[in-house]
Design a protein around this motif. Structure first.
Motif, mmCIF file in Angstrom:
data_model
loop_
_atom_site.group_PDB
_atom_site.id
_atom_site.type_symbol
_atom_site.label_atom_id
_atom_site.label_comp_id
_atom_site.label_asym_id
_atom_site.label_seq_id
_atom_site.Cartn_x
_atom_site.Cartn_y
_atom_site.Cartn_z
ATOM 1 N N GLU A 1 62.916 17.058 -28.813
ATOM 2 C CA GLU A 1 63.238 17.952 -29.613
ATOM 3 C C GLU A 1 63.242 19.497 -29.570
ATOM 4 O OE1 GLU A 1 60.604 17.173 -32.824
ATOM 5 O OE2 GLU A 1 61.481 18.679 -34.475
ATOM 6 N N ASN A 2 62.141 19.694 -28.552
ATOM 7 C CA ASN A 2 61.657 21.311 -28.117
ATOM 8 C C ASN A 2 62.189 21.582 -27.062
ATOM 9 O OD1 ASN A 2 60.185 21.836 -30.495
ATOM 10 N ND2 ASN A 2 58.912 20.066 -29.300
ATOM 11 N N GLY A 3 63.833 20.377 -26.276
ATOM 12 C CA GLY A 3 63.858 20.912 -25.331
ATOM 13 C C GLY A 3 63.581 20.136 -23.951
ATOM 14 N N GLU A 4 62.498 19.518 -24.124
ATOM 15 C CA GLU A 4 61.509 18.454 -23.076
ATOM 16 C C GLU A 4 62.451 18.168 -21.959
ATOM 17 O OE1 GLU A 4 60.903 18.547 -26.466
ATOM 18 O OE2 GLU A 4 60.217 16.569 -26.622
ATOM 19 N N VAL A 5 62.020 18.002 -21.214
ATOM 20 C CA VAL A 5 63.038 16.699 -20.669
ATOM 21 C C VAL A 5 62.518 14.851 -20.618
ATOM 22 C CG1 VAL A 5 64.220 15.628 -18.140
ATOM 23 C CG2 VAL A 5 64.086 18.207 -18.662
ATOM 24 N N LEU A 6 62.882 14.127 -21.208
ATOM 25 C CA LEU A 6 61.996 13.109 -21.237
ATOM 26 C C LEU A 6 62.624 12.541 -20.077
ATOM 27 C CD1 LEU A 6 63.055 12.612 -25.556
ATOM 28 C CD2 LEU A 6 60.953 13.802 -24.128
ATOM 29 N N MET B 1 75.373 15.358 3.212
ATOM 30 C CA MET B 1 75.644 16.369 2.435
ATOM 31 C C MET B 1 77.556 15.358 2.318
ATOM 32 S SD MET B 1 76.954 19.720 3.083
ATOM 33 C CE MET B 1 77.016 19.940 5.093
ATOM 34 N N MET C 1 81.238 16.942 1.185
ATOM 35 C CA MET C 1 81.770 17.853 1.152
ATOM 36 C C MET C 1 83.175 17.954 0.737
ATOM 37 S SD MET C 1 81.014 19.405 5.054
ATOM 38 C CE MET C 1 81.561 18.393 5.677
ATOM 39 N N ALA D 1 80.826 22.581 0.227
ATOM 40 C CA ALA D 1 79.352 21.607 -0.085
ATOM 41 C C ALA D 1 79.703 20.730 -1.176
ATOM 42 C CB ALA D 1 78.062 21.906 0.227
ATOM 43 N N LYS E 1 56.042 4.568 -25.342
ATOM 44 C CA LYS E 1 54.451 3.964 -24.882
ATOM 45 C C LYS E 1 54.542 2.755 -24.571
ATOM 46 C CE LYS E 1 51.681 8.243 -25.397
ATOM 47 N NZ LYS E 1 50.541 8.915 -26.060
ATOM 48 N N VAL F 1 69.597 15.534 6.657
ATOM 49 C CA VAL F 1 70.448 15.826 5.408
ATOM 50 C C VAL F 1 71.307 15.501 5.298
ATOM 51 C CG1 VAL F 1 72.193 17.879 5.125
ATOM 52 C CG2 VAL F 1 69.812 18.324 6.713
ATOM 53 N N LEU G 1 58.907 6.336 -22.637
ATOM 54 C CA LEU G 1 58.243 8.162 -22.547
ATOM 55 C C LEU G 1 57.232 7.771 -23.961
ATOM 56 C CD1 LEU G 1 57.451 9.636 -19.979
ATOM 57 C CD2 LEU G 1 59.178 10.761 -21.467
ATOM 58 N N MET G 2 58.274 8.265 -25.122
ATOM 59 C CA MET G 2 58.054 7.905 -26.202
ATOM 60 C C MET G 2 57.305 7.307 -27.195
ATOM 61 S SD MET G 2 61.139 10.392 -28.187
ATOM 62 C CE MET G 2 62.808 9.237 -27.193
ATOM 63 N N GLU H 1 68.199 15.962 1.070
ATOM 64 C CA GLU H 1 67.551 14.666 2.288
ATOM 65 C C GLU H 1 67.154 13.542 1.768
ATOM 66 O OE1 GLU H 1 63.415 15.605 2.104
ATOM 67 O OE2 GLU H 1 63.691 13.273 3.848
ATOM 68 N N VAL I 1 74.154 18.332 -1.712
ATOM 69 C CA VAL I 1 73.156 18.047 -0.530
ATOM 70 C C VAL I 1 72.056 18.082 -0.589
ATOM 71 C CG1 VAL I 1 72.232 19.926 1.667
ATOM 72 C CG2 VAL I 1 74.423 20.126 0.537
#
Lengths: 335, 335
Positions: free
Chosen positions: B34-39, B329, B331, B317, B66, B327, B63-64, B322, B320
């Motif tokens: 609702e508030n823009g939080e990443v769930l 990548m 391309m 690129a 439980k 690395v 998450l929400m 790890e 990219v």
């Protein structure tokens, strides 16, 4: 997401500012809501600006309260005051994950530990103790306020992030930086993107000494200042056995800095935060004293004939990301 | 965080599985509260497994609510059924950011668009239309349910992520993969980490043809299978002007695959998802038909004398990160 995931979000954000925070440590923070949702991730970006915790708390406050008064405020004092006045217990079910113990001292910014305590966060996860005399003790402040505290004292990633700061406390920290193409070549004209070069200028602005090889000065005639970010240029040590330089090149004309031309690296002992930029010769001369290596790899090939690494070496990647189309990677040498 | 930040979280997650999802597209999804939080942030990982949206919705639900009953369930059918039965309007203030229009068809998994509509999400942000005949129309389903829909039809990052899928629809997609050290060398023994090699084996498991140079087969005597992930090995095209190979090497003994030895690349036309692994000669022979390049750069130097790129080349690129200390990548070549 597990606890280590939140810490990793904080650590990853902090690494983006590694090299730019001197004399402060690179620190990251992640604020997590009641159900484990990520509310904010932020990092300390520059000495004199707000600490990671303060910026992450600002962002989480803005998100939850829908009050955007301080959304773009970076001044730490103002953020502390505003949050203390307006928080209205909005953080009571929140946790904060920090890569370093929140500070206890009032310096350029008020104490982060007391801010977290006053805002009444539920839990604090700390990935590394602060061992410095004037900032340590944050955990004690939090404990005395009965905040649930978890300290991960053996977090290697947090140690690697903090290592430059630990080194400054002890004596000094040395970064060796180079730019190369995918084919390993380092000569033959411009290599890095504007974003990468700007990052290096930001680093130079907080390095007090820049060490460079004599041949690089003769061939590339570099200025070695921080003009892309309009900041102070570091002192220069030209490591050279001969004093044969064209004194008319811009390097010698930068105001307010010293330029040493010496056939020894002893001058480094007088400085705290040292950046070395050079080629193969400089790499070989310095590898026993360098702490971290920073390589920018551009996604090109051709145009060069020399490479930096011509012997067997093995590094450990500490952090990898893309920057303006280049790869930027922090490493340490494995001996 | 702005809308593009949420999309970037989804895109970044999806790129981790680029190369592994054939014949499906790499897709990422991010559910925001609702508030823009990443769930939650998740991605499609493998054909036959749940779509990105379903996994992200599963994680946000866990998450929400439980309720962790389905926290580790990957079966799409089960996830659809459970979410539809138990969601209890928990998503009513949530948004979902997806790199590709949610599918409309019931295939190996039920339709994602109808799932999102049934769960009653408030907003759906789509970074790229689905142009395929049997999966498109997801946006129409969502619109007909009065869900707020935003389509970013010119998102270049989403296009780059989706390009392999678009190519499979048209004809085929060709990846050229190589591993090198920091100094650019590609020969002289093992280069990549176990994690990197495992990733390549996962790719081989979904490639239908692997193209390799004759000299590589003669010198390295590779098996070129997918044993690290215990999966099906692709057919092999050895691109060679001579037929002089030791037929006793493991490559020729892998059951259930064809091995062609040909001095032309025409065989590629019979396949859809092609991986080329080779050295400089192969690189030069193929660069006009290769779509994306995938390079693994190990943080070592020394031990090798040859590099892949010996002429002027410029790449862009695409992603990219790890991977096991290397690395990795993606391309594309800039012409």
């Amino acid at each position: 997401m597990s606890e280590s995931k939140y810490l990793n979000l904080a650590l990853n954000e902090a690494w983006k500012y590694q090299g730019l925070t001197y004399p402060n440590p690179a620190v990251g923070a992640c604020v997590v809501g009641e159900n484990g949702e990520v509310l904010s991730i932020n990092a300390h970006q520059k000495a004199g600006e707000a600490h990671a915790e303060v910026l992450a708390l600002r962002d989480a406050y803005t998100l939850m309260s829908k009050d955007d008064t301080i959304a773009f405020t970076c001044n730490s004092q103002k953020l502390h005051e505003y949050l203390l006045k307006h928080h209205n217990n909005i953080f009571k079910n929140c946790s904060i994950y920090v890569s370093l113990e929140p500070c206890s001292h009032i310096g350029k910014t008020p104490s982060c530990a007391s801010l977290i305590a006053s805002l009444g966060l539920k839990k604090v996860f700390i990935a590394h103790k602060d061992g410095t005399q004037n900032a340590s003790g944050g955990a004690e402040i939090l404990k005395s306020e009965n905040i649930f505290l978890q300290l991960d004292s053996k977090n290697i990633k947090a140690q690697e992030l903090l290592y430059p700061f630990i080194s400054w406390q002890r004596d000094r920290f040395i970064t060796f930086k180079w730019a190369q193409r995918l084919d390993g070549t380092i000569d033959g004209g411009s290599i890095s993107s504007l974003e990468s070069r700007t990052f290096v200028h930001k680093m130079r602005a907080v390095n007090d000494l820049l060490v460079i090889g004599g041949n690089t000065v003769r061939e590339d005639r570099p200025t070695l200042d921080a003009r892309l970010v309009d900041a102070k240029a570091p002192d220069i040590l030209i490591y050279s056995h001969s004093d044969d330089f064209d004194r008319e090149i811009a390097l010698f004309k930068v105001k307010g800095r010293k330029v040493y031309i010496e056939n020894s690296l002893k001058r480094i002992d007088e400085y705290k935060n040292i950046l070395i930029e050079g080629g193969e010769g400089m790499y070989n001369s310095c590898k026993d004293i360098v702490d971290y290596y920073l390589v920018f790899i551009s996604t090109q090939s051709g145009g060069g004939t020399m490479s930096l690494l011509n012997k067997k070496e093995r590094f450990k990647a500490l952090h990898v990301r893309e920057l303006g189309g280049d790869v930027i990677m922090w490493m340490k040498r494995e001996i």
